[in-house]
Design an enzyme around this catalytic site. Structure first.
Site, PDB file in Angstrom:
ATOM      1  CE  LYS A  77      29.836  35.444  42.298  1.00  0.00           C
ATOM      2  NZ  LYS A  77      30.040  35.431  43.488  1.00  0.00           N
ATOM      3  CG  ASP A  97      29.613  37.484  46.799  1.00  0.00           C
ATOM      4  OD1 ASP A  97      28.184  37.141  46.960  1.00  0.00           O
ATOM      5  OD2 ASP A  97      30.232  37.185  45.799  1.00  0.00           O
TER       6      ASP A  97
END
Ligand code: ATR
Length: 270
Positions: free
Chosen positions: A65, A102
């Site tokens: 990420k 997220d």
């Protein structure tokens, strides 16, 4: 067929292909979604090859990420805050746009699936890696009364608290004494992957606390067992968050918001 994929290492057991296949079927979108395991030193090459072959976008999971954030040509505010990207979209001109869904996924799961109100609540976030960084901005944005971040390696928690200090009432505390009686306790550590719970005292759980692990399946079990031992009755793993963050990514790619409840129910069903 438009191509999408999740990139990770390991990624074999990812539920994302199943989730996006269900969204595509439900909304009548013509797309394919696969899991691609990039070599640990080969995320960029794997991603570029996918895009060169017509890939339209992707999700990015552990441990890529932060690299995805560095590779994106532009980022939305949440990805910039988190310095991590979990969703990439290839624009028609080839520009690579990065997003982080997220935190939105966690908030939607808490609000819509668990009916947990965050405004005015005291929240403990355990962990200070990428998973924790991705949810801090949205948690502060939800109006929590206090967000305490505790981590095994204390300076990492302090660094995150400093980075987000301008966004709301956040501070770092020691893992073995982070405070007591929190309303919501979130586990964003990787401890469960090795069968462990983070070493927090059970007094962190308030009388009507909600305990939530950001990972799903067996990796969530040690932390949720600790919470149950402490008398917590509302214990939740990260499956709902996974489906909710996927729905946000689907919306970013396709402009359509799929229904998440039937997909969560199907995944829980096996
Ligand atoms: P992720 O992107 O999944 O957050 P990460 O950046 O490697 O992955 O962070 C993992 C987190 O889990 C860290 O907060 C780590 O603590 P350290 O900073 O001290 O390494 C935490 N973690 C991993 N194993 C743990 C354990 N057994 N007990 C407590 N925390 C643990």
């Amino acid at each position: 067929m438009d191509r999408y994929a999740v990139f990770g290492h390991p990624v074999r057991h990812s539920k994302s292909p199943r989730i996006h296949a269900a969204f595509a079927e439900q909304t009548g979108q013509a797309l394919t979604y696969e899991a691609i395991e990039a070599p640990l030193d080969g995320f960029e090459a794997t991603l570029r090859a996918f895009i060169a072959a017509g890939g339209r976008g992707g999700n990015v999971t552990v441990p890529f990420k932060e690299q995805a954030f560095a590779l994106a040509d532009s980022c939305d505010a949440l990805a910039a805050q988190a310095q991590a990207v979990n969703t990439l979209r290839v624009e028609p001109d080839g520009h690579l746009a990065g997003f982080n869904t997220d935190g939105i996924g966690l908030l939607r799961d808490l609000a819509q699936n668990l009916h947990v109100e965050l405004r005015g609540r005291r929240v403990l976030l355990i962990g200070a890696g990428g998973a924790a960084a991705g949810v801090i901005g949205p948690l502060l944005g939800a109006g929590v009364a206090e967000l305490v971040i505790a981590n095994r390696t204390a300076p990492r928690a302090q660094a995150l608290a400093t980075r987000f200090a301008g966004h709301g009432p956040i501070h770092a505390a020691a893992l073995n004494a982070p405070g007591e009686g929190f309303d919501v306790v979130l586990n964003a550590t990787a401890a469960g992957l090795t069968g462990q719970a983070p070493a927090v005292p059970v007094s962190v759980f308030g009388p009507r606390a909600v305990a939530c692990d950001l990972v799903y399946g067996p990796a969530a079990a040690p932390f949720l067992a600790l919470a149950r031992q402490a008398g917590v009755t509302t214990c939740h793993d990260g499956l709902g968050m996974l489906v909710e963050q996927a729905a946000e990514a689907f919306w970013l790619w396709r402009g359509i918001r799929p229904a998440t409840a039937p997909v969560i129910a199907a995944l829980r069903g096996g």
